[in-house]
Scaffold this motif. Structure first.
Motif, PDB file in Angstrom:
ATOM      1  N   TRP A 124       5.380  93.103 -15.392  1.00 43.15           N
ATOM      2  CA  TRP A 124       5.719  91.708 -15.121  1.00 43.15           C
ATOM      3  C   TRP A 124       5.171  90.797 -16.219  1.00 43.15           C
ATOM      4  N   PHE A 125       3.936  91.025 -16.616  1.00 43.60           N
ATOM      5  CA  PHE A 125       3.343  90.198 -17.671  1.00 43.60           C
ATOM      6  C   PHE A 125       4.116  90.349 -18.976  1.00 43.60           C
ATOM      7  N   ASP A 126       4.482  91.579 -19.315  1.00 43.96           N
ATOM      8  CA  ASP A 126       5.245  91.799 -20.547  1.00 43.96           C
ATOM      9  C   ASP A 126       6.624  91.156 -20.473  1.00 43.96           C
ATOM     10  N   ALA A 127       7.221  91.129 -19.276  1.00 44.76           N
ATOM     11  CA  ALA A 127       8.501  90.433 -19.111  1.00 44.76           C
ATOM     12  C   ALA A 127       8.327  88.937 -19.326  1.00 44.76           C
ATOM     13  N   LEU A 128       7.235  88.381 -18.820  1.00 42.09           N
ATOM     14  CA  LEU A 128       6.970  86.958 -18.989  1.00 42.09           C
ATOM     15  C   LEU A 128       6.894  86.584 -20.468  1.00 42.09           C
ATOM     16  N   ILE A 129       6.149  87.361 -21.239  1.00 37.67           N
ATOM     17  CA  ILE A 129       5.933  87.029 -22.650  1.00 37.67           C
ATOM     18  C   ILE A 129       6.946  87.707 -23.565  1.00 37.67           C
ATOM     19  N   ASN A 130       7.898  88.431 -22.952  1.00 40.75           N
ATOM     20  CA  ASN A 130       8.935  89.142 -23.704  1.00 40.75           C
ATOM     21  C   ASN A 130       8.319  90.066 -24.761  1.00 40.75           C
ATOM     22  N   ASN A 131       7.444  90.933 -24.301  1.00 42.54           N
ATOM     23  CA  ASN A 131       6.773  91.878 -25.195  1.00 42.54           C
ATOM     24  C   ASN A 131       7.708  93.036 -25.523  1.00 42.54           C
ATOM     25  N   VAL A 132       8.085  93.156 -26.775  1.00 48.70           N
ATOM     26  CA  VAL A 132       8.992  94.230 -27.197  1.00 48.70           C
ATOM     27  C   VAL A 132       8.228  95.408 -27.776  1.00 48.70           C
ATOM     28  N   ASP A 133       6.904  95.405 -27.624  1.00 44.55           N
ATOM     29  CA  ASP A 133       6.094  96.428 -28.291  1.00 44.55           C
ATOM     30  C   ASP A 133       5.100  97.077 -27.333  1.00 44.55           C
TER      31      ASP A 133
END
Length: 270
Positions: A124-133
């Motif tokens: 969820w956190f990575d989706a929020l910040i749009n983490n592609v890595d």
């Protein structure tokens, strides 16, 4: 603002990262992984590291302490690699330091299992910040003291590379089919219920305030550093409310709700 310390000794380059970070010792007698303003990715990767790292900490994730590291390029005169020498010369002034975690191990899904609840919080956190890595090829997570730690958030919020098109990103989906924690049945809905209410404008503003002004100056289309900070706050606040509805995960069987986080060998003894 970030704590300010001075780099006193350049120890060695860390060649695992594409930006060629280096291990340094600092005036507070602490070792840090230094990320350089003169690296090819530019200062925006450092802005992303600070905003996302500080936000993650406020949401309860384990993230190494971040500091503003003042660098005098002269400390690297003994480094024989010309590439490192050029990087140091191009990075005089304020850089980013991430506290070095001794004896930390890179996350390995075959050796370390993650409970659906914790996996959901990270996804969820990575989706929020749009983490592609944060893929299985490059998880950007460490296991330290038996716990999962998040590192390397430079490849996030990619909308800030084109602010004119940024508003369209707020409603974009997040593809987590390749996420390093996708195999653990992440409970994204549960994470959203817990974390989304915590992502207030005040919390976001506190994270953005930790970015040094020097990394936000001369941003095209903005009157100054505070205006840029406000743009980050607005984007993340808008995305937080509904991003969980647009997370794409691979199809799999039902998650094992009894799974706990920890080393696989520990789980085998329970």
């Amino acid at each position: 603002m970030l704590t300010e310390v001075t780099a006193t000794r350049y120890v060695t380059p860390l060649r695992e990262g594409g930006s060629l970070p280096g291990l340094v010792e600092a005036s507070d007698l602490t070792s840090y992984v230094m990320k350089f303003t003169g690296a090819g990715q530019g200062r925006k990767t450092l802005v992303a590291e600070v905003i996302c790292g500080q936000l993650a900490r406020r949401l309860g994730f384990r993230v190494p302490e971040l500091v503003a590291l003042d660098l005098d390029p002269v400390i690297g005169l003994g480094e024989p690699d010309p590439e490192v020498q050029e990087l140091l010369k191009a990075s005089g002034g304020t850089n980013l330091g991430m506290r070095f975690l001794p004896r930390a191990l890179g996350f390995d899904p075959l050796a370390y299992t993650v409970a659906p609840e914790e996996a959901g919080r990270v996804v969820w956190f990575d989706a929020l910040i749009n983490n592609v890595d944060r893929s299985w090829r490059n998880p950007n997570m460490l296991v330290h003291g038996g716990d999962l730690w998040l590192i390397d958030h430079g490849a996030t919020m990619i909308w800030h590379h084109n602010w004119r098109g940024a508003p369209a990103w707020a409603a974009r989906p997040y593809d987590a089919t390749d996420h390093a924690l996708a195999p653990f049945g992440p409970d994204v809905a549960g994470a959203a219920a817990e974390l989304a209410p915590l992502v207030t404008e005040e919390v976001l503003a506190q994270a953005a305030a930790d970015v040094p002004d020097v990394w936000l100056t001369d941003e095209p289309g903005f009157d100054g550093p505070d205006a840029v900070r406000r743009a980050y706050v607005e984007m993340l606040a808008e995305r937080a409310a509904t991003v969980h509805e647009r997370v794409a995960l691979p199809e799999s069987g039902a998650a094992d709700a009894t799974r706990t986080t920890g080393w696989v060998t520990q789980g085998a003894t329970r």
